[in-house]
Design a protein around this motif. Structure first.
Motif, PDB file in Angstrom:
ATOM      1  N   SER A  74       0.821  -1.220   0.000  1.00 38.41           N
ATOM      2  CA  SER A  74       0.000   0.000   0.000  1.00 38.41           C
ATOM      3  C   SER A  74       0.855   1.270   0.000  1.00 38.41           C
ATOM      4  O   SER A  74       0.374   2.350  -0.346  1.00 38.41           O
ATOM      5  N   GLU A 130       1.373   3.889  -3.340  1.00 36.07           N
ATOM      6  CA  GLU A 130       0.618   5.094  -3.693  1.00 36.07           C
ATOM      7  C   GLU A 130       1.280   6.344  -3.122  1.00 36.07           C
ATOM      8  O   GLU A 130       1.357   7.378  -3.790  1.00 36.07           O
ATOM      9  N   TYR A 131       1.784   6.249  -1.900  1.00 32.14           N
ATOM     10  CA  TYR A 131       2.494   7.391  -1.331  1.00 32.14           C
ATOM     11  C   TYR A 131       3.776   7.652  -2.116  1.00 32.14           C
ATOM     12  O   TYR A 131       4.128   8.807  -2.396  1.00 32.14           O
ATOM     13  N   LYS A 177       4.332   7.134  -5.203  1.00 35.24           N
ATOM     14  CA  LYS A 177       3.985   7.821  -6.449  1.00 35.24           C
ATOM     15  C   LYS A 177       3.888   9.331  -6.220  1.00 35.24           C
ATOM     16  O   LYS A 177       4.366  10.133  -7.036  1.00 35.24           O
ATOM     17  N   SER A 178       3.279   9.718  -5.102  1.00 34.35           N
ATOM     18  CA  SER A 178       3.156  11.151  -4.812  1.00 34.35           C
ATOM     19  C   SER A 178       4.516  11.773  -4.537  1.00 34.35           C
ATOM     20  O   SER A 178       4.763  12.940  -4.883  1.00 34.35           O
ATOM     21  N   GLU A 189       6.416  -0.591 -10.717  1.00 34.53           N
ATOM     22  CA  GLU A 189       5.139   0.081 -10.938  1.00 34.53           C
ATOM     23  C   GLU A 189       5.311   1.601 -10.923  1.00 34.53           C
ATOM     24  O   GLU A 189       4.511   2.338 -11.510  1.00 34.53           O
ATOM     25  N   THR A 195       4.735   6.286 -13.323  1.00 32.41           N
ATOM     26  CA  THR A 195       4.557   7.597 -12.689  1.00 32.41           C
ATOM     27  C   THR A 195       5.701   8.531 -13.062  1.00 32.41           C
ATOM     28  O   THR A 195       5.484   9.701 -13.404  1.00 32.41           O
TER      29      THR A 195
END
Length: 369
Positions: A199, A202-203, A205-206, A236, A240
């Motif tokens: 999980s 996602e962080y 990516k930011s 992944e 990005t």
């Protein structure tokens, strides 16, 4: 013998050229690492582990570069010119931010805050140092590219702070995180894109998006080359990075791709290979770390370069900021720059037709073929 065989085999696949091209990639610029000698001494009295000799060279020498560091580096590089009249150039693989320790503490470790690295420079009293970055860019001696937003795995670090892990808290009080930390899945705080949990992607990516935006705001151009800190990087994230302008990725020839909870996949890469996002991989095949003990780094790097050229590969030299910093211990800088001078002299003597490039220029050349 076995090392020689492996070195030769690793240079076999991928893009080739008859040109004698040398790239110097130098990692870690912009990150705090060890704030001062005083802080390191406190670490020692608190019995916080500073790791093995390889790690301790970072805690002994590595810190924010000051004006004297840049002046000495530029003086060294401008002594040399290639067949095209160009000086050797550092592809300065750099971060753009550091933790804002005061705000994190005010938020009781429930929220993370960062500050741009040029703000960190001012806070450390290096008011004119960022001008030296800009001078290096203008003279094509020191060209920043992207190493991440911070040289820090934010989520792993923040969880340890919220859990009040003793050594992490002691280091935090000293505005530092670069010690030999321990945690359940052995994730180094320096490894910004290692994964504790899936999980966390996602962080991350930011982090890439914000970091690349901040890079452009600070330097006035978009980064197009990305070297993930310490290596671990889930693929992944490549999409990005591609969407934010990264055309070239650095990776180990055998990449560790984290899957979370300590699981790593191994992936094979070679120079000129492209991923699903059409980014081109640039792999390193030469190593120059003169601040590391126990090795003749000039001879070793010359052997690496000779092997690269033998197989029609550019020499992509891996080095780190730690080698060229003298603010904590001055002889570290003077001895490493003397070694760099010897290395560059030997390169030009053995290969008078050498060409110096940045990593992005190499990527552009490969893409044109």
């Amino acid at each position: 013998m076995l090392k020689s065989i492996i070195k030769n085999l690793s240079n076999l696949p991928g893009w080739r050229t008859d040109r004698k091209i040398v790239i110097i990639e130098s990692d870690d610029w912009g990150s705090i690492r060890m704030p001062s000698n005083f802080v390191r001494e406190i670490f020692e009295t608190k019995n916080v582990s500073l790791g093995d000799p390889e790690r301790q060279r970072y805690t002994n020498y590595d810190t924010l570069a000051d004006e004297a560091d840049f002046e000495a580096l530029y003086e060294t590089l401008t002594q040399f010119k290639d067949i095209n009249g160009k000086h050797p150039v550092f592809t300065a693989v750099s971060v753009v931010a550091n933790p804002d320790f005061d705000k994190i503490k005010e938020a009781n470790f429930e929220k993370y805050f960062y500050e741009p690295f040029n703000t960190t420079l001012e806070r450390y009293g290096h008011k004119n140092t960022f001008k030296m970055w800009q001078e290096g860019i203008a003279q094509n001696l020191f060209v920043p590219q992207f190493h991440g937003r911070e040289h820090l795995n934010v989520q792993v670090w923040m969880r340890q702070l919220r859990d009040k892990e003793e050594s992490t808290m002691e280091a935090f009080k000293l505005n530092c995180w670069g010690f030999e930390n321990k945690n359940k899945f052995n994730i180094d705080y320096q490894a910004a894109f290692d994964l504790e949990f899936v999980s966390d992607i996602e962080y991350q990516k930011s982090v890439i998006k914000e970091g690349l935006q901040l890079f452009e705001q600070i330097h006035g151009y978009k980064a197009d080359f990305f070297v993930p800190p310490n290596g671990p990087f889930n693929n992944e994230l490549e999409k990005t990075a591609a969407e934010a302008g990264i055309k070239y990725m650095s990776t180990s020839k055998i990449q560790s791709e984290p899957q979370g909870q300590g699981i790593q996949k191994k992936r094979i890469h070679y120079l000129g290979q492209k991923n699903a996002s059409r980014q081109l991989y640039i792999t390193r095949n030469c190593f120059f770390e003169p601040s590391a003990p126990g090795k003749d780094w000039v001879s070793s790097c010359m052997n690496d370069i000779e092997n690269a050229f033998k197989w029609g590969k550019p020499a992509v030299i891996s080095s780190h900021r730690v080698n060229f910093i003298g603010r904590l211990i001055e002889h570290n800088r003077t001895e490493s720059l003397a070694a760099l001078t010897t290395l560059l002299t030997q390169i030009q003597t053995q290969w008078p037709n050498v060409e110096f490039m940045t990593s992005s220029q190499l990527g552009d050349l490969i893409n044109r073929k």
